[in-house]
Structures are given as C-alpha cells and as structure tokens.
Design a protein around this motif. Sequence first.
Motif, PDB file in Angstrom:
ATOM      1  N   ARG A   1       7.671  -2.359 161.401  1.00 19.49           N
ATOM      2  CA  ARG A   1       7.756  -3.170 160.188  1.00 19.49           C
ATOM      3  C   ARG A   1       7.523  -2.273 158.974  1.00 19.49           C
ATOM      4  O   ARG A   1       6.538  -1.547 158.912  1.00 19.49           O
ATOM      5  N   ILE A   2       8.433  -2.340 158.023  1.00 18.35           N
ATOM      6  CA  ILE A   2       8.301  -1.512 156.829  1.00 18.35           C
ATOM      7  C   ILE A   2       8.126  -2.391 155.600  1.00 18.35           C
ATOM      8  O   ILE A   2       8.407  -3.590 155.618  1.00 18.35           O
ATOM      9  N   ILE A   3       7.663  -1.762 154.524  1.00 22.19           N
ATOM     10  CA  ILE A   3       7.468  -2.461 153.257  1.00 22.19           C
ATOM     11  C   ILE A   3       8.785  -2.415 152.494  1.00 22.19           C
ATOM     12  O   ILE A   3       9.393  -1.355 152.354  1.00 22.19           O
TER      13      ILE A   3
ATOM     14  N   LEU B   1      -1.350   6.996 151.091  1.00 18.22           N
ATOM     15  CA  LEU B   1      -0.735   6.349 152.248  1.00 18.22           C
ATOM     16  C   LEU B   1       0.787   6.414 152.183  1.00 18.22           C
ATOM     17  O   LEU B   1       1.447   6.768 153.166  1.00 18.22           O
ATOM     18  N   ILE B   2       1.362   6.074 151.029  1.00 15.56           N
ATOM     19  CA  ILE B   2       2.820   6.015 150.934  1.00 15.56           C
ATOM     20  C   ILE B   2       3.443   7.396 150.741  1.00 15.56           C
ATOM     21  O   ILE B   2       4.608   7.612 151.079  1.00 15.56           O
ATOM     22  N   SER B   3       2.674   8.346 150.223  1.00 16.87           N
ATOM     23  CA  SER B   3       3.228   9.666 149.929  1.00 16.87           C
ATOM     24  C   SER B   3       3.112  10.662 151.074  1.00 16.87           C
ATOM     25  O   SER B   3       3.772  11.705 151.052  1.00 16.87           O
ATOM     26  N   THR B   4       2.277  10.356 152.060  1.00 16.16           N
ATOM     27  CA  THR B   4       2.063  11.306 153.157  1.00 16.16           C
ATOM     28  C   THR B   4       2.265  10.698 154.540  1.00 16.16           C
ATOM     29  O   THR B   4       2.445  11.437 155.510  1.00 16.16           O
ATOM     30  N   GLY B   5       2.182   9.374 154.661  1.00 19.82           N
ATOM     31  CA  GLY B   5       2.343   8.738 155.965  1.00 19.82           C
ATOM     32  C   GLY B   5       1.175   8.944 156.904  1.00 19.82           C
ATOM     33  O   GLY B   5       1.291   8.714 158.107  1.00 19.82           O
TER      34      GLY B   5
ATOM     35  N   HIS C   1       4.996   3.637 158.556  1.00 19.40           N
ATOM     36  CA  HIS C   1       6.348   3.311 158.988  1.00 19.40           C
ATOM     37  C   HIS C   1       7.350   3.461 157.839  1.00 19.40           C
ATOM     38  O   HIS C   1       8.450   3.981 158.027  1.00 19.40           O
ATOM     39  N   THR C   2       6.953   2.992 156.672  1.00 14.79           N
ATOM     40  CA  THR C   2       7.839   3.035 155.503  1.00 14.79           C
ATOM     41  C   THR C   2       8.114   4.476 155.082  1.00 14.79           C
ATOM     42  O   THR C   2       9.256   4.846 154.778  1.00 14.79           O
ATOM     43  N   PHE C   3       7.074   5.290 155.063  1.00 11.37           N
ATOM     44  CA  PHE C   3       7.201   6.700 154.708  1.00 11.37           C
ATOM     45  C   PHE C   3       8.209   7.392 155.614  1.00 11.37           C
ATOM     46  O   PHE C   3       9.134   8.084 155.145  1.00 11.37           O
TER      47      PHE C   3
END
Length: 288
Positions: free
Chosen positions: A105-107, A137-141, A235-237
């Motif tokens: 599941r992604i954002i 969180l979003i910039s590195t995963g 997941h989004t990253f």
Amino acid sequence: MQLTLEHLSFYLNQCENKRLSWHTLKAYRIDLKQFYSFMMNKDMTKREISYYIHYLNHHFKPKTVKRKLASLHAFFEDMVFYEILQENPMDKMRYKIQEEKTLPRIIQYHQLQDLFHRLDQDQHFFIKRDKAVIELLISTGIRVSELCAIKNEDIYLEEKYLIIYGKNAKERVIFLGQEVYLALKEYEQAFHDRISEQEYFFINNQYHRLTDQSVRHIINRYTDDFHITPHMFRHTFATMLLEQDVDISYIQKILGHSSITTTSIYAYASIQRQKEIMMNKNPRQLIK
C-alpha cells in the motif's frame, strides 16, 4: 498412532513453561485443536497429514497455512523429543504453499501534498521534529524502527549522510537530499540542548527517546481524514524510485533488503499500476 487430547495438553504445558508469548500460545492452541478435530479417529500417517494440508490450502490464506504447518511441525518435533513418536511424520514430506502476491500500500500523491501542506501550516512547539521525522521517512525509505534507533553518533549532518543499522544489525549508509537535510538541521538546531542530553537523535514530547508509537501519533496528527502508516512511506519511496527507472538493485541496497526477491514486489506493483492505467485511463477511451 492416533492423536489424543492428552498429547495436546502435554505439549501446550511444555510451551507455557518456555514462557512463550500469549499470542504464540493462542495460535498453537487454535492450530493444534483444529488438527485434532480433523485427525479424530485417524492415524497420524503422512498420507492423512497430506489430506490435512490439502484441506488447509483450500480453506485458508497461504500465510495462515504456513503458520498452522509450522505449529504442527513444532508439535511433532516435541513428540519425538519425548519419545512419544518415533519420527516426525512431516519430515521428508513434499508440499507446496502458493504465496499470494499482496501489493504494498502506497501513499497517493495528493495525500503527500496535503500532508506537507499541513506541516507547513502548523506552528506547534514540536513542528520541526515532526517535519524532520516525516521528511526522513519519505526521503530515505528507512523503517520506523530504524528511525527511532538513530543515535547522535550515527548522523553526520554536515556531510549529509547517516548510518542505519537494519535487521540483524546490518549497517548501511544513507545519503541525504537537500530537503531532508534542511529539515534535520532545523530540528537539530531547535532541540540541540535536549538532543545532546541523551543517546538518541529523535526525542518525544517528554524529551525521551522517540518510539514507533510516537511516530504513528505524529503521522496521525496530520492525516486525520486519511489513513497512513509509517511503513507506507517505505513502500511509497521504493515505488516512486522504480517509476523513475531507478535500477532495482540500487533500491535493494538503499532499503537494506538482504534479497532482491523482497524488493521485486515493488516492480510487480509498478507493473500492476501500469496495467490499471492502460485499462482505466487509456486516452483511447476519450475518443468517442
């Protein structure tokens, strides 16, 4: 040999003595009682157990089947150890459990836009900490557990990188882009004295080490009308990197996956999204 309730009681008592978790004990009870019901008045032969595995595969999801068979295998091993059985009937048995592919599941992009807009609008005392957490969180995963475990000695802001210790204490270097670097720098400057008083880089509202649950509370503060979990950032990253044609082997290293098989789920997700676009948003549908 036929299975009896006395066998189950004996084994479950042994498990309780090992101080297994409540959830593990509950799973063992459910799984073994189900096996007992299926095997009632039957000998525990490989043939009968094969029938049972066939039954499980038709009534439960693969993840549940794997757990139930693991419970059963552990039970048989204990029975062999106490010489109740001569051998584990599951040894040398051939069976296959088809793993289902669950898409991560992604954002959604508009949700990310809304999230960062709310961060920019909020002015509460810990806003710089919240921005730093979400940017990281979003910039590195990285995993939320990895974020909370970052120590002051692991982060090199001026050099724009940090050291992460993942599963099995596996070390990897994560480089920082400009946006996340600025967010971390502002947080570090705002809370320098508090951060220097303790071992870990991120602090909660009581100036103690940030926990996984605290991170969830931070995210929930800015996403009250849509549900986002910390792991969805990971997941989004990964998915967004793949959509920009980043080689999957690089993504594997950044995420800290020991096997590229784990990372390949994002490639599968990317293909599924392409299929959805072609099926539901194909420009040909606009031509009437």
